[in-house]
Enzyme design. Sequence first.
Site, short mmCIF file in Angstrom:
data_model
loop_
_atom_site.label_atom_id
_atom_site.label_comp_id
_atom_site.label_asym_id
_atom_site.label_seq_id
_atom_site.Cartn_x
_atom_site.Cartn_y
_atom_site.Cartn_z
N ALA A 128 0.84 -1.20 0.00
CA ALA A 128 0.00 0.00 0.00
C ALA A 128 0.87 1.24 0.00
O ALA A 128 2.03 1.22 0.41
CB ALA A 128 -0.93 0.00 1.22
N ASP A 129 0.28 2.33 -0.45
CA ASP A 129 0.91 3.64 -0.37
C ASP A 129 -0.17 4.68 -0.12
O ASP A 129 -1.26 4.58 -0.70
CB ASP A 129 1.68 3.98 -1.66
N THR A 130 0.12 5.63 0.75
CA THR A 130 -0.85 6.67 1.11
C THR A 130 -0.26 8.04 0.82
O THR A 130 0.90 8.30 1.11
CB THR A 130 -1.22 6.56 2.61
N THR A 151 -5.20 6.20 -0.64
CA THR A 151 -4.38 5.01 -0.41
C THR A 151 -4.61 4.05 -1.57
O THR A 151 -5.76 3.69 -1.86
CB THR A 151 -4.71 4.31 0.92
N GLY A 152 -3.52 3.68 -2.22
CA GLY A 152 -3.59 2.64 -3.23
C GLY A 152 -3.06 1.36 -2.62
O GLY A 152 -2.10 1.39 -1.86
#
EC number: 3.6.1.9
Length: 196
Positions: A75-77, A111-112
């Site tokens: 994940a990345d935010t 978030t992805g």
Amino acid sequence: MNLPYPIILASQSPRRRELLALTLLPFETMSVNTPETLNPTLSPEENVLAIAHEKADAVATILAHTKRQAIVLTADTMVAQGRHIFGKPSGFDEAFSMLQHLQGKTHQVHTGFTLRTPTINHSEYVTTHVTLNAMSSEAIAHYLHQQQPYDKAGSYGIQDPLMACHISSINGCYYNVVGLPLSRVWLALQAIIAQQ
């Protein structure tokens, strides 16, 4: 939930570990070093997806060498206002500037995340709208000195003491703002299990 493979959370974030633990599913963590470089031609939503993919690719390479099979979660935010992205601050001055810009306004937290198995690659992003109350320079400085949120996108942690006093409204998933949209991850895991 019967998992076909063990879950590997590829994240250094203690907040993501705490959130995934709320599912009561067993998992292990793995750290991967990827550049996490922003592409200025992409939207914030596209950037979080690209970075989550990049992390998943790095883990897939490691797993291929060890011949392990797993459900990999990355994940990345990012915090953004429109196309303007607020990353992790380099220190007090940058954090102060970010919060001065965000205070009294609504911003987006994107978030992805990617869930990857040997046969399935699922990615999506979730957006939450957060409005901060107007904050005086003194309130911003006090928060930064107390919490030192320099490892957080946008220079704040919604779960931090003091910050709760400055959140006017949240439209969307609270857990997304912390770093992992749990309900969407849960639904995606269920869909993956159904396809196995």
